[in-house]
Design an enzyme around this catalytic site. Structure first.
Site, PDB file in Angstrom:
ATOM      1  N   GLY A   1      -0.545   6.047  -5.160  1.00 54.56           N
ATOM      2  CA  GLY A   1      -1.651   6.644  -4.441  1.00 54.56           C
ATOM      3  C   GLY A   1      -1.349   6.757  -2.963  1.00 54.56           C
ATOM      4  O   GLY A   1      -0.222   6.527  -2.526  1.00 54.56           O
TER       5      GLY A   1
ATOM      6  N   ASP B   1       9.381  -1.424  -8.675  1.00 52.23           N
ATOM      7  CA  ASP B   1       9.496  -0.258  -7.794  1.00 52.23           C
ATOM      8  C   ASP B   1       9.819  -0.685  -6.366  1.00 52.23           C
ATOM      9  O   ASP B   1       9.194  -0.247  -5.417  1.00 52.23           O
ATOM     10  CB  ASP B   1       8.200   0.564  -7.844  1.00 52.23           C
ATOM     11  CG  ASP B   1       8.392   1.953  -7.245  1.00 52.23           C
ATOM     12  OD1 ASP B   1       9.553   2.366  -7.069  1.00 52.23           O
ATOM     13  OD2 ASP B   1       7.377   2.604  -6.927  1.00 52.23           O
TER      14      ASP B   1
END
Ligand SMILES: *[C@@H]1O[C@H](CO)[C@@H](O)[C@H](O)[C@H]1NC(C)=O
Ligand SMILES: *[C@@H]1O[C@H](CO)[C@@H](O)[C@H](O)[C@H]1NC(C)=O
Ligand SMILES: *[C@@H]1O[C@H](CO)[C@@H](O)[C@H](O)[C@H]1NC(C)=O
Ligand SMILES: *[C@@H]1O[C@H](CO)[C@@H](O)[C@H](O)[C@H]1NC(C)=O
Ligand SMILES: *[C@@H]1O[C@H](CO)[C@@H](O)[C@H](O)[C@H]1NC(C)=O
Ligand SMILES: *[C@@H]1O[C@H](CO)[C@@H](O)[C@H](O)[C@H]1NC(C)=O
Ligand SMILES: *[C@@H]1O[C@H](CO)[C@@H](O)[C@H](O)[C@H]1NC(C)=O
Ligand SMILES: *[C@@H]1O[C@H](CO)[C@@H](O)[C@H](O)[C@H]1NC(C)=O
Ligand SMILES: *[C@@H]1O[C@H](CO)[C@@H](O)[C@H](O)[C@H]1NC(C)=O
Ligand SMILES: *[C@@H]1O[C@H](CO)[C@@H](O)[C@H](O)[C@H]1NC(C)=O
Length: 780
Positions: A507, A620
């Site tokens: 996001g 990540d």
């Protein structure tokens, strides 16, 4: 079957009421009508049928004395009463059963082999022997609500209260000997979590796998796992004077040690009990109700605007006596008013916390929010709540030294004015058997389950010892520091999401400021991500992440789940991401600073992999996910978002690839299990980026240098590592660093070092072997 049963018992001797039975042998039976019971040698205990409801139940009771018999154990406690035609028998094939004409026979004891005879021991233990005179079953292994001298309540075992004094079905409260060494009392149906505990011995110092037991003098004590007495719980030192002792968790949730004077009339007295406040047992007043101690008796009451669900059963709780308009109809709030109840605590279901408020502001804030059904005001904090309110009780003014909380409830204008708390006449003292839970247990269990769902993830791994003990069980209530924001609050804080700081895989991040001038970073999760995550899962993960504190991890301050919006609120990091720190700032970090940044990241990762309660694989890790604080310390962001890992399936992590190309480990492409070693790989790439202070992929560089990792390998093979770092750097140190990085990006996950090892290598504590990597065939 009926016939065969009759045959089995055909030769069973009619038992004379005067003749006492000490052994039940194969083929003989007991019945309710002939006063035939199995007695212990001294006659103190008896086993057989006792009156229950309109029939009988099977159990063990104190036999001596002329007063009412006290039941200490019940077989199949949740079964309905049996008729007077039922019998207890030991069949010819050695099974102890209850038999009733026309009803399926029911085992009393599940044994592995056949029993030869059954004996009622003087300790109150019913035992089954096999032909080798070995005990193959004993009632002491299956306690119900009572602990007798000699009965061992082992780690993991619990006693469960009866529903009423005269109905031994499972009730609403339990006391558990936890494996962590604490004895803790909870409502039935709740998790073993501090939020639900209402009393704890706080004895985890005795070590794991301790046992609780009682002795013949009424002393309640604990044995550690090697069998040594380590703790006396009730400090009793009463000499045994023919009295019998038992410890029972009663239907009202109180655990009491009783003495019975069996020599005389069998009268009983209470020797010791916990907790001492009879309003403590959680859920005793049902949903939305609260417990008030009046003349030391617990009395259930409803907050203003609420009425008892059933006036005869106040412990079921309370319902609102007006209808609150749903948020869909945005009516003005003048239809409602706020009523205040002082000194009431309950299990908070806070969805928003507003700091630094006066009580009037808090009332207004709740009135103006159509979602707000009640609020807790304590100190200067206003916590907005949704119904149901559970575990409510009045506290004494000075509990904890904190200001006592006020309960603010939203009520209809009409009901509000008249919403007296509990009319005087309803405050009369309730008898224990009325008070004690009827159907409440069912509705209550449902509520508790709902709450449980929020907490399950966390608490499975979580034990008591983490909580500092305060003088009462208040200290067991966990201090959840995560703040819940409303969407509006965050919209205001970020000036309408006007200042984006960057966007990541989940996001976009916006800069914001809270009222107290505190700067925050608000991450608004993509709708795509939101759709993937179940609401429960989201809340679980927020709670987990909220508990993770480490100086090299970006701290989650709170979150918002408002409608379809999911936002995360983090501490703001003034120096931005690692990428901008390395590439955009005027002054590049020097060699030592670079190694320190790498160490920061390594420590943060180590914490996620090995040191926090739930093991977390970041999945990540990349320079844009690493933030730099004002002092130039690196902190990892976005951890825990990929997926929380429970230890049992850490090796079968099969999610769609979520990482970022170039930083993700080769196993992501090869359908191999993803482990913490995947993060080690990503760390290796990030490490080269830091050390060389250049991008992973630099299209402006000469072709052979464009891909950093390839260039590093080439230089290493050619023994030209100095080309990698243009600045003056100690060659040996540089070589060491390159080797560490090469180990981290080994193709075989098993060959990669753990983060712990990486830190040791970075710190120069361990020797660094020659990496085998140089002949890797992997395509970048
Ligand atoms: C019960 O039976 C066993 C085995 O037959 C015997 O050893 C024991 O003494 C009996 N107990 C009593 C109280 O009769
Ligand atoms: C059972 O015992 C009670 C009290 O001891 C007595 O009143 C009753 O008559 C007895 N019943 C039978 C069937 O012996
Ligand atoms: C005992 O309590 C249980 C649970 O409330 C109930 O279902 C059962 O009917 C009760 N039995 C009697 C005999 O009262
Ligand atoms: C008990 O048995 C008798 C005779 O076998 C029968 O008449 C009676 O109805 C039975 N009672 C119950 C409660 O089953
Ligand atoms: C015996 O085992 C059966 C089947 O596992 C179970 O349903 C029953 O509740 C058990 N009874 C007792 C008394 O433990
Ligand atoms: C009794 O003991 C003997 C020898 O110790 C053994 O072989 C046999 O299986 C045992 N019987 C039972 C019922 O446990
Ligand atoms: C406690 O008991 C469990 C299960 O029996 C066992 O796995 C564990 O090792 C024991 N722990 C200690 C400290 O004795
Ligand atoms: C149990 O307590 C005894 C005495 O305090 C101690 O010597 C022993 O080490 C303890 N055992 C364990 C497993 O803690
Ligand atoms: C039982 O006996 C005790 C001691 O003799 C006496 O104090 C008590 O009043 C008696 N209780 C009843 C109910 O008879
Ligand atoms: C309040 O209660 C009283 C009696 O208890 C009643 O007469 C009065 O009408 C009620 N007022 C409102 C506003 O409901």
């Amino acid at each position: 079957m009926v016939l065969s049963f009759l045959l089995i018992f055909a030769h069973s001797i009619a038992i004379n009421a005067q003749q006492r039975n000490f052994n039940l042998s194969r083929g003989s039976s007991l019945s309710p009508t002939e006063n035939s019971s199995l007695f212990s040698q001294s006659g103190k205990f008896a086993f057989g049928f006792f009156p229950f409801g309109d029939g009988f139940a099977v159990g063990i009771w104190y036999e001596s004395g002329t007063l009412q018999k006290t039941v200490v154990w019940t077989a199949n406690r949740n079964d309905p009463p049996v008729s007077r035609n039922a019998t207890i028998g030991l069949t010819n094939d050695g099974r102890l059963i209850v038999h009733e004409v026309g009803v399926q026979e029911k085992p009393i004891a599940n044994t592995t082999g056949p029993a030869l005879f059954v004996s009622m021991l003087d300790s109150g233990n019913l035992v089954l022997y096999n032909s080798n005179l070995t005990i193959i079953w004993q009632s002491f292994d299956y306690p119900t609500d009572t602990l007798l001298p000699g009965l061992l309540l082992r780690a993991g075992d619990e006693l469960v209260s009866s529903i009423f004094e005269t109905n031994h079905s499972m009730g609403s409260f339990r006391i558990k000997m936890q494996t962590d060494g604490n004895i803790v009392m909870y409502p039935v149906g709740s998790l073993d979590a501090p939020d639900f505990a209402y009393w704890a011995s706080v004895t985890n110092f005795v070590g794991k796998n301790a046992t609780l037991t009682l002795d013949g003098n009424g002393r309640l004590y604990m044995l550690n796992s090697s069998g040594a007495e380590v703790k006396n719980i009730n400090n009793a030192a009463v000499p045994s004077d023919g009295k019998m002792y038992r410890a029972t968790i009663d239907a009202d949730g109180i655990f009491r040690v009783y003495s019975h004077n069996l020599i005389e009339n069998g009268s009983q007295s209470i020797e010791w009990y916990v907790p001492d406040d009879r309003c403590r047992p959680k859920g005793i007043c049902g949903i939305n109700g609260y417990c008030d101690l009046i003349n030391l008796q617990p009395v259930c009451a409803c907050p203003p605007g609420f009425d008892f669900i059933k006036h005869e059963e106040k412990n079921l709780g309370c319902n609102r006596n007006f209808i609150l308009e749903s948020c869909a109809f945005k009516n003005d709030h003048t239809e409602y008013t706020i009523q205040e109840l002082q000194s009431i605590v309950w299990l908070e279901s806070t969805y928003a916390i507003l700091p630094s408020m006066t009580i009037e502001e808090c009332k207004l804030a709740c009135l103006e929010d159509c979602n707000c059904e009640a609020a807790q005001f304590q100190g200067q904090e206003c916590k907005k709540q949704k119904l149901p309110l559970t575990f409510g009780r009045r506290t004494s003014q000075q509990e904890d030294g904190k200001p006592s909380p006020s309960m603010l409830v939203k009520v209809g204008m009409d009901s509000g004015r008249n919403g007296t708390i509990a009319p005087k006449e309803s405050r009369k003292v309730l008898r224990m058997d009325i008070l004690v839970i009827g159907l409440a247990c069912i509705s209550f269990a449902l509520i508790v389950l709902a709450f449980s769902a929020f907490l399950i993830f966390r608490y499975r791994l979580w034990a008591y010892k983490k909580i500092p003990y305060k003088s009462n069980d208040q200290g067991l209530i966990e201090d959840v520091s995560l703040r819940v924001f409303t969407y509006n609050e965050l919209e205001v804080a970020t000036s309408g999401f006007s200042e984006p700081l960057g966007s990541g895989s989940f996001g976009t991040v916006f800069k914001g400021t809270l009222s107290g001038q505190r700067r925050i970073a608000v991450k608004r999760l993509d709708l795509k991500v939101v759709a993937e995550v179940q609401e429960m899962e989201f809340l679980n993960e927020m709670r987990s992440i909220g508990r993770i504190h480490h100086r090299n991890l970006v701290r989650l301050l709170g979150y918002c789940h408002d409608g379809s919006n999911r936002l995360l609120v983090y501490d703001y990091m003034s120096n931005g991401t690692l990428s901008s720190y390395l590439f955009k700032s005027q002054l590049k970090p020097n060699w030592v600073e670079r190694i320190n940044i790498a160490l920061n990241i390594a420590r943060g990762l180590l914490y996620l992999h090995e040191e926090c309660e739930t093991r977390i694989i970041h999945c990540d890790l990349k320079p844009s996910n690493i933030l730099m604080d004002e002092y130039g310390h690196a902190k990892i962001a976005d951890f825990g978002l990929a997926k929380l890992l429970m230890p049992e399936h850490s090796r079968t992590f099969t999610e769609p690839i979520r990482g970022t190309r170039g930083y993700i480990a080769p196993e992501w492409h090869m359908d191999l299990p993803i482990t913490v070693k995947a993060d080690v790989y990503s760390f290796g790439i990030v490490f080269f980026v830091i050390i060389c202070c250049r991008k992973r992929l630099d299209n402006d560089a000469p072709e052979e240098e464009a891909i950093l990792v390839k260039w590093v390998k080439d230089c290493f093979k050619a023994n030209e590592v100095s080309k990698l770092v243009p600045e003056e750097v100690d060659q040996q140190s540089l070589e060491r660093m390159i080797k560490i990085g090469l180990w981290c990006i080994e193709e075989d996950p098993a060959a990669r070092p753990s983060m712990k090892k990486v830190i040791q290598m970075l710190e120069g504590i361990v020797e660094i072997l020659e990496p085998p990597c140089a002949h890797s065939s992997f395509q970048y």
